[in-house]
Structures are given as C-alpha cells and as structure tokens.
Scaffold this active site. Structure first.
Site, PDB file in Angstrom:
ATOM      1  N   ARG A  40      12.529  -7.801 -39.388  1.00 19.01           N
ATOM      2  CA  ARG A  40      13.292  -9.058 -39.358  1.00 19.01           C
ATOM      3  C   ARG A  40      12.367 -10.276 -39.454  1.00 19.01           C
ATOM      4  NH1 ARG A  40      18.302  -7.116 -40.042  1.00 19.01           N
ATOM      5  NH2 ARG A  40      18.703  -5.306 -38.744  1.00 19.01           N
ATOM      6  N   HIS A  70      10.447   2.079 -45.070  1.00 18.64           N
ATOM      7  CA  HIS A  70      11.649   1.353 -45.494  1.00 18.64           C
ATOM      8  C   HIS A  70      11.288  -0.120 -45.464  1.00 18.64           C
ATOM      9  CE1 HIS A  70      15.613  -0.278 -45.794  1.00 18.64           C
ATOM     10  NE2 HIS A  70      16.195   0.891 -45.735  1.00 18.64           N
ATOM     11  N   TYR A  73      14.544  -5.825 -44.496  1.00 19.40           N
ATOM     12  CA  TYR A  73      15.875  -6.228 -44.950  1.00 19.40           C
ATOM     13  C   TYR A  73      15.888  -7.645 -45.503  1.00 19.40           C
ATOM     14  CZ  TYR A  73      17.694  -2.046 -42.692  1.00 19.40           C
ATOM     15  OH  TYR A  73      17.957  -0.751 -42.365  1.00 19.40           O
ATOM     16  N   HIS A 110      15.756  -1.611 -50.925  1.00 17.91           N
ATOM     17  CA  HIS A 110      17.053  -1.990 -51.477  1.00 17.91           C
ATOM     18  C   HIS A 110      16.753  -2.831 -52.717  1.00 17.91           C
ATOM     19  CE1 HIS A 110      19.043  -1.567 -47.263  1.00 17.91           C
ATOM     20  NE2 HIS A 110      18.466  -0.470 -47.668  1.00 17.91           N
ATOM     21  N   GLU A 148      16.631   2.448 -53.471  1.00 14.14           N
ATOM     22  CA  GLU A 148      17.680   3.102 -52.704  1.00 14.14           C
ATOM     23  C   GLU A 148      19.036   2.786 -53.313  1.00 14.14           C
ATOM     24  OE1 GLU A 148      17.820   2.237 -48.496  1.00 14.14           O
ATOM     25  OE2 GLU A 148      19.482   3.638 -48.200  1.00 14.14           O
ATOM     26  N   ASP A 182      21.118   7.641 -50.884  1.00 17.19           N
ATOM     27  CA  ASP A 182      21.706   7.612 -49.543  1.00 17.19           C
ATOM     28  C   ASP A 182      23.126   8.156 -49.694  1.00 17.19           C
ATOM     29  OD1 ASP A 182      23.294   6.603 -47.312  1.00 17.19           O
ATOM     30  OD2 ASP A 182      21.489   5.489 -46.756  1.00 17.19           O
ATOM     31  N   HIS A 185      25.892   5.730 -48.833  1.00 14.73           N
ATOM     32  CA  HIS A 185      26.019   4.637 -49.797  1.00 14.73           C
ATOM     33  C   HIS A 185      26.680   5.087 -51.109  1.00 14.73           C
ATOM     34  CE1 HIS A 185      22.370   2.451 -47.756  1.00 14.73           C
ATOM     35  NE2 HIS A 185      23.361   2.691 -46.929  1.00 14.73           N
ATOM     36  N   HIS A 219      18.518   9.896 -48.146  1.00 19.24           N
ATOM     37  CA  HIS A 219      18.908   9.501 -46.801  1.00 19.24           C
ATOM     38  C   HIS A 219      20.181  10.295 -46.530  1.00 19.24           C
ATOM     39  CE1 HIS A 219      16.846   5.286 -46.877  1.00 19.24           C
ATOM     40  NE2 HIS A 219      16.004   6.267 -46.670  1.00 19.24           N
ATOM     41  N   ASP A 232      29.326  -0.165 -45.782  1.00 21.64           N
ATOM     42  CA  ASP A 232      28.233   0.699 -45.350  1.00 21.64           C
ATOM     43  C   ASP A 232      28.228   0.873 -43.830  1.00 21.64           C
ATOM     44  OD1 ASP A 232      25.874   2.084 -45.110  1.00 21.64           O
ATOM     45  OD2 ASP A 232      24.579   0.348 -45.436  1.00 21.64           O
ATOM     46  N   HIS A 234      27.247   4.025 -41.309  1.00 19.09           N
ATOM     47  CA  HIS A 234      26.789   5.409 -41.195  1.00 19.09           C
ATOM     48  C   HIS A 234      27.508   6.132 -40.047  1.00 19.09           C
ATOM     49  CE1 HIS A 234      22.637   4.251 -43.089  1.00 19.09           C
ATOM     50  NE2 HIS A 234      23.660   3.852 -43.806  1.00 19.09           N
ATOM     51  N   GLU A 264      19.603   8.745 -41.021  1.00 25.55           N
ATOM     52  CA  GLU A 264      19.755   7.386 -40.475  1.00 25.55           C
ATOM     53  C   GLU A 264      21.099   7.344 -39.744  1.00 25.55           C
ATOM     54  OE1 GLU A 264      17.573   4.753 -43.965  1.00 25.55           O
ATOM     55  OE2 GLU A 264      19.685   5.284 -44.225  1.00 25.55           O
TER      56      GLU A 264
HETATM   57 ZN   LIG Z   1      23.230   2.211 -45.025  1.00 25.88          ZN
HETATM   58 ZN   LIG Z   2      19.604   4.485 -46.344  1.00 27.37          ZN
END
Ligand SMILES: [Zn+2]
Ligand SMILES: [Zn+2]
Length: 284
Positions: A40, A70, A73, A110, A148, A182, A185, A219, A232, A234, A264
């Site tokens: 972050r 990963h 974000y 991403h 991804e 994923d 996703h 994923h 999205d 999970h 995840e």
């Molecule tokens: Zn996700």
């Molecule tokens: Zn993922």
C-alpha cells in the site's frame, strides 16, 4: 520422472520477507507467493544484503521453490495520467529489482486499469511499460513477468484472453512474459470452469487465443460471486460458486498439474493447510 507438485499460498512477509517462507513451511507448502514490500506504499526500496542473506537461509531451511511476488495494488502500468504512469513504472522496476535480488521465479501483476482512457490506449501503455524493463533481463534470470487474469471489475483490463494476447504478442521478444490464471477471476469474468468439460473448453480457448505455453501458474480460489458477475470475492475451495470439481480437474490435468499454484482463499493458515492436503490427494 516424477516432478514435484508445487502448491502454496500467499503468505505473510510481516517482520521480514523470510517469514513468508517459514509460514509456507508451516502450512505444508512447496511454493509461496508474497509481497516483497508494503503493497500500500509507493516508496519501497531494494533490499539490504542482510535481508537477502536471511532469505537465502530460509529458502535452504524450508526447501520452498518457484517463489512468486505479487506486485503492489497501487501500480497501474496502463494509467492514462502521466504522473501515475511514471510512478507505477518506477515502482514496478523496484519490484523487479527486489525480485531479482531474491532470485524469484515470477512477478505476478495486474495488467492495469483504463479508467477514463479507453482499453486499447491502456493496453498500449502496458506494452510500453513492459518494454521499459527490458534492460533488467540478460537472459540468465529465471524471473518471468506474469499477467494475472482479472475479474474485469470497473475499467480493469486483462479479463479477456484477447487482451492478454494483445500485450504478450507485443512484448514477448523483449521480456520473459506469461500468464497466471486466477480461477476466481476468470470465472467471474465469464469463463466457465465448474466441470472438467467446462475447464477443458476454457483451456482450449486460452490455447487458441493466447497459447498454453504462456500459462505458467495459477491462483487457486473459489468464488463468492457467480459466472460473469465481474465481482472479485474469493472463497475457500469447494465452498463457493465454482466448486471442488474444478480444482480436482486442475490437479489431474497433465498439462497443469506441475504448474505452481498459490491459494489466496480467505480462510487463512488453517484452511490453507487443509486445502493443500486435499489438492495433493487429487494428484494421480
Ligand atoms: Zn482476486
Ligand atoms: Zn489472484
């Protein structure tokens, strides 16, 4: 030759990157995914020699392989705003430098968000962003950049196989590139994978559009939301709208079973331990 089954989860690097490996060992993982910095924050740096030493020692002690990072974000490699784009490219480069320091196998990212800028310009910016890190690769590194597959929420790109193919086609001669599917996703993006037959047909489509040779990792997540919902969320394996048949079929497919797979799922450590055991039990 019996190749190793590479199964793990996104584990916590709190207190030092090496802790993600020890947490992996605790849950019975043979591979892990981690954040190499606070995901972050923009201002992450390269790692100290001491950190890298601790990492190498933890790799030896745990036997964990094919580690995936990963990326943050905050990074948008297709951002229409030049300032955000420049910051993203800088942070992405720093991410790759840390991943190279740690000798990682993959950086999962991403692809990007078009925001108000349109899909094709976004994809073209992603292409330029990836070409921009070409100098980091001499051909000796095992590091691969994995796009991804996304859920397609909002203006995010990468939910259609055609968009992944568009980027890969344009960068494949410049940087080592592939895809991480994923399961949550692609399912909410509209690709059915609930049965072995549905999974096979989705894989055929992936092969036709992108090429299965570019599929490098998974994923593994079940989904709280339905097929094509583009939301999205999970869920733990077998408890969502995808169901266990998909994960069993993935573990049994000779094209897929040796690819590294990272959970995840929301259940956390105790759930991951059980999920890894169950996934392993499917392998024939
Ligand atoms: Zn996700
Ligand atoms: Zn993922």
């Amino acid at each position: 030759m019996q190749k190793e089954i590479l199964l793990g989860a996104h584990t916590s690097a709190a207190g030092g990157v090496q802790n993600a490996l020890y947490e992996g060992k605790e849950i019975g993982a043979t591979t892990i995914q981690l954040f190499t910095s606070n995901q972050r924050q923009w201002n992450a740096r390269t790692l100290s020699e001491e950190t890298v030493d601790k990492w190498k020692q933890a790799l030896d002690e745990t036997g964990i392989k094919e580690v995936m990072s990963h990326d943050s974000y905050l990074i948008n490699l297709g951002a229409p705003d030049p300032e955000v784009l420049a910051k993203s490219r800088h942070a992405f480069r720093e991410e790759l430098l840390r991943s190279l320091q740690l000798g990682l196998s993959y950086v999962n990212f991403h692809p990007g968000s078009a925001l108000q800028g349109g899909v094709t310009p976004c994809l073209d910016k992603i292409v330029e962003s990836l070409k921009g890190v070409k100098d980091l690769f001499t051909g000796k590194e095992k590091l691969k950049l994995l796009l991804e597959t996304t859920a397609g929420q909002g203006s995010v790109v990468g939910a259609k196989f055609e968009e992944l193919a568009y980027v890969i086609e344009r960068v494949k001669d410049d940087v080592p590139v592939g895809v991480c599917i994923d399961t949550c996703h692609i399912f909410v993006a509209g690709y059915d994978i609930r049965t072995k037959e549905a999974l096979d047909s989705t894989l055929s489509e992936f092969d036709r559009i992108v090429g299965l040779k570019y599929l490098n990792a998974f994923h593994l997540n079940d989904s709280k939301k339905g097929l094509g919902s583009r939301v999205d969320r999970h869920e733990d394996l077998g408890k969502g709208t995808i169901g266990m048949e998909c994960f069993k079929a993935i573990m049994q497919d000779p094209r897929l079973k040796h690819l590294p797979k990272y959970l995840e799922t929301p259940g956390g450590k105790e759930t991951w331990k059980k999920e890894i055991i169950e996934l392993r039990s499917f392998v024939k």
